[in-house]
Design an enzyme around this catalytic site. Structure first.
Site, PDB file in Angstrom:
ATOM      1  N   GLY A  79       0.849  -1.182   0.000  1.00 43.45           N
ATOM      2  CA  GLY A  79       0.000   0.000   0.000  1.00 43.45           C
ATOM      3  C   GLY A  79       0.879   1.225   0.000  1.00 43.45           C
ATOM      4  CE1 TYR A 147       6.111  -3.015  -1.494  1.00 43.00           C
ATOM      5  CE2 TYR A 147       7.412  -1.080  -2.040  1.00 43.00           C
ATOM      6  CZ  TYR A 147       6.527  -2.065  -2.407  1.00 43.00           C
ATOM      7  OH  TYR A 147       6.054  -2.105  -3.695  1.00 43.00           O
ATOM      8  CB  ALA A 191       0.976  10.281  -2.770  1.00 41.53           C
ATOM      9  NE  ARG A 281      12.212   6.943  -3.825  1.00 40.02           N
ATOM     10  CZ  ARG A 281      12.833   6.082  -3.033  1.00 40.02           C
ATOM     11  NH1 ARG A 281      14.143   6.106  -2.918  1.00 40.02           N
ATOM     12  NH2 ARG A 281      12.156   5.209  -2.342  1.00 40.02           N
TER      13      ARG A 281
HETATM   14  P1  NAD Z   1      -2.037  -4.062  -5.490  1.00 45.10           P
HETATM   15  O1  NAD Z   1      -2.096  -4.119  -4.017  1.00 45.10           O
HETATM   16  O2  NAD Z   1      -3.157  -3.377  -6.211  1.00 45.10           O
HETATM   17  O3  NAD Z   1      -1.851  -5.505  -6.107  1.00 45.10           O
HETATM   18  C1  NAD Z   1      -1.189  -6.546  -5.435  1.00 45.10           C
HETATM   19  C2  NAD Z   1      -2.118  -7.744  -5.458  1.00 45.10           C
HETATM   20  O4  NAD Z   1      -1.465  -8.837  -4.780  1.00 45.10           O
HETATM   21  C3  NAD Z   1      -3.442  -7.489  -4.711  1.00 45.10           C
HETATM   22  O5  NAD Z   1      -4.553  -7.692  -5.551  1.00 45.10           O
HETATM   23  C4  NAD Z   1      -3.407  -8.495  -3.570  1.00 45.10           C
HETATM   24  O6  NAD Z   1      -4.672  -9.037  -3.244  1.00 45.10           O
HETATM   25  C5  NAD Z   1      -2.473  -9.565  -4.131  1.00 45.10           C
HETATM   26  N1  NAD Z   1      -1.950 -10.395  -3.032  1.00 45.10           N
HETATM   27  C6  NAD Z   1      -1.518  -9.987  -1.814  1.00 45.10           C
HETATM   28  N2  NAD Z   1      -1.202 -11.042  -1.057  1.00 45.10           N
HETATM   29  C7  NAD Z   1      -1.447 -12.151  -1.812  1.00 45.10           C
HETATM   30  C8  NAD Z   1      -1.326 -13.542  -1.573  1.00 45.10           C
HETATM   31  N3  NAD Z   1      -0.892 -14.011  -0.384  1.00 45.10           N
HETATM   32  N4  NAD Z   1      -1.668 -14.396  -2.564  1.00 45.10           N
HETATM   33  C9  NAD Z   1      -2.115 -13.934  -3.754  1.00 45.10           C
HETATM   34  N5  NAD Z   1      -2.258 -12.625  -4.040  1.00 45.10           N
HETATM   35  C10 NAD Z   1      -1.928 -11.740  -3.084  1.00 45.10           C
HETATM   36  O7  NAD Z   1      -0.639  -3.358  -5.857  1.00 45.10           O
HETATM   37  P2  NAD Z   1      -0.082  -2.838  -7.245  1.00 45.10           P
HETATM   38  O8  NAD Z   1       0.080  -1.365  -7.127  1.00 45.10           O
HETATM   39  O9  NAD Z   1      -0.860  -3.405  -8.374  1.00 45.10           O
HETATM   40  O10 NAD Z   1       1.384  -3.483  -7.206  1.00 45.10           O
HETATM   41  C11 NAD Z   1       1.726  -4.639  -7.964  1.00 45.10           C
HETATM   42  C12 NAD Z   1       3.186  -4.979  -7.706  1.00 45.10           C
HETATM   43  O11 NAD Z   1       3.998  -3.854  -8.090  1.00 45.10           O
HETATM   44  C13 NAD Z   1       3.528  -5.252  -6.249  1.00 45.10           C
HETATM   45  O12 NAD Z   1       4.501  -6.253  -6.176  1.00 45.10           O
HETATM   46  C14 NAD Z   1       4.104  -3.941  -5.760  1.00 45.10           C
HETATM   47  O13 NAD Z   1       4.947  -4.114  -4.657  1.00 45.10           O
HETATM   48  C15 NAD Z   1       4.833  -3.465  -7.001  1.00 45.10           C
HETATM   49  N6  NAD Z   1       5.046  -2.007  -7.026  1.00 45.10           N
HETATM   50  C16 NAD Z   1       3.996  -1.164  -7.152  1.00 45.10           C
HETATM   51  C17 NAD Z   1       4.213   0.220  -7.184  1.00 45.10           C
HETATM   52  C18 NAD Z   1       3.075   1.195  -7.337  1.00 45.10           C
HETATM   53  O14 NAD Z   1       3.344   2.404  -7.422  1.00 45.10           O
HETATM   54  N7  NAD Z   1       1.828   0.768  -7.406  1.00 45.10           N
HETATM   55  C19 NAD Z   1       5.517   0.714  -7.064  1.00 45.10           C
HETATM   56  C20 NAD Z   1       6.562  -0.176  -6.924  1.00 45.10           C
HETATM   57  C21 NAD Z   1       6.333  -1.547  -6.922  1.00 45.10           C
END
Ligand code: NAD
Length: 321
Positions: A79, A147, A191, A281
């Site tokens: 999150g 994280y 944000a 950044r």
């Molecule tokens: P998100 O929270 O919308 O999606 C992650 C998904 O993983 C969720 O739907 C959640 O239910 C699922 N999940 C969590 N635990 C689980 C489990 N035990 N088994 C199966 N599914 C599970 O987040 P997002 O923004 O779509 O991010 C996707 C990926 O990109 C993540 O790995 C995140 O760390 C990475 N990331 C995102 C951002 C960003 O700005 N959104 C930035 C850097 C990295």
């Protein structure tokens, strides 16, 4: 027809990636611990599985005949700053379990290409005027939060499996992704979504509160650009982690102004204490650019789309209440 598995397909970026892969002509299986909250999945098949359990990773990867051509691992317990600053143990435990078991099972089951979604949270804090850090500058490591430490560990897990097994591992370090169909309330929002929601819910002429002092420098990447970058990287020969984000560096105050402009409202901004994250950044995009990728959507354009979608969501919730 190529077959792809998208882990985290019930989430924001995973949901958009499924759409991208369908446009590219793939047969897609999505897997997540929950269904997508904001849009019906476009995956050909969607499995509800907890990927912290090794047998569920195996079930996700099992096909009647052969193996998946490509596996995209985006599942994570994550999150915005508000969430990761208080959920340290959940973030470390749940994400390490998912990433260790998925990388191991995919390698054991003969998957030829494996993508891991890392983050620029692996880097240390920076001064506002520092020159860009390259991918190698993540080591020696000093991430600002747990994280980021877990992402760094998970990158190393994926790369170790890539050395031992014939799986081609691709890793992108995402930089603040935003867009429609992502979490916008409830405490896990990031944000851009939180600011869009506050602006959408404010009365014209009113005031909104924003965490920090507005001076933090960030890059915000529109989700369509990000999923194009993921796909481009996955098809490439580029090994090792790759920074993936827009080139538009802005302050949080610029982001807030862009959202207010998109709303057409006149609002005052009050900066209040809250989890702020790093000061600045600035990352080199030379590696991803070497593949011909660059972000196409400006912050102004991307925020206009995102604001309209979040405004709709706030109205829909209001109607239900
Ligand atoms: P998100 O929270 O919308 O999606 C992650 C998904 O993983 C969720 O739907 C959640 O239910 C699922 N999940 C969590 N635990 C689980 C489990 N035990 N088994 C199966 N599914 C599970 O987040 P997002 O923004 O779509 O991010 C996707 C990926 O990109 C993540 O790995 C995140 O760390 C990475 N990331 C995102 C951002 C960003 O700005 N959104 C930035 C850097 C990295």
């Amino acid at each position: 027809m190529k077959r792809a598995l998208v882990c985290g397909a019930g989430g924001f970026i995973g949901g958009h990636l499924v759409k991208k892969l369908k446009r590219e002509g793939y047969w897609v299986r999505g897997v997540d611990i929950k269904p997508h909250e904001f849009a019906p999945t476009q995956a050909d098949e969607f499995l509800l599985l907890d990927l912290r359990e090794p047998e569920n990773c195996k079930a996700a990867l099992t096909l009647g005949n052969g193996t998946f051509d490509e596996v995209y691992q985006l599942a994570a317990d994550m999150g915005g700053m508000g969430f990761i600053s208080v959920a340290e143990c959940e973030v470390l435990r749940n994400n390490a379990l998912i990433n260790v078991h998925m990388a191991h099972t995919a390698a054991e089951m003969g998957v030829p290409r494996y993508f891991f979604s890392s983050s620029v949270c692996v880097y240390r804090d920076m001064e506002p005027d520092e020159p860009p850090l390259t991918e190698d500058d993540a080591i020696p490591a000093e991430p600002d939060n747990e994280y980021g430490w877990e992402k760094l560990y998970a990158e190393r897990v994926a790369m170790a499996y890539g050395r031992r097994y014939p799986v081609k591992v691709r890793i992108a370090r995402f930089e603040n992704c935003y867009g429609p169909e992502g979490t916008w309330n409830g405490g896990r929002e990031k944000a851009p979504a939180a600011i869009c929601r506050k602006v959408a819910q404010a009365e014209d002429g009113g005031i909104i509160e924003v965490w920090g002092d507005g001076t933090a420098i960030r890059v915000f990447t529109y989700v369509d650009d990000l999923v194009d970058g993921i796909y481009t990287l996955m098809q490439s020969d580029l090994e090792g982690p790759v920074n993936l984000g827009s080139d538009e560096r802005v302050t949080v105050a610029d982001l807030v102004r862009t959202v207010i402009d998109a709303s057409g409202k006149r609002l005052k901004v009050k900066y209040v204490p809250g989890p702020m994250g790093v000061h600045a950044r600035n990352f080199s995009k030379a590696r991803i650019r070497s593949l011909g990728w660059e972000a196409k959507v400006s912050l102004k354009e991307g925020i206009a789309h995102t604001y309209r979608w979040i405004e709709e969501q706030t109205k829909a919730v209001h109607r239900v209440v």
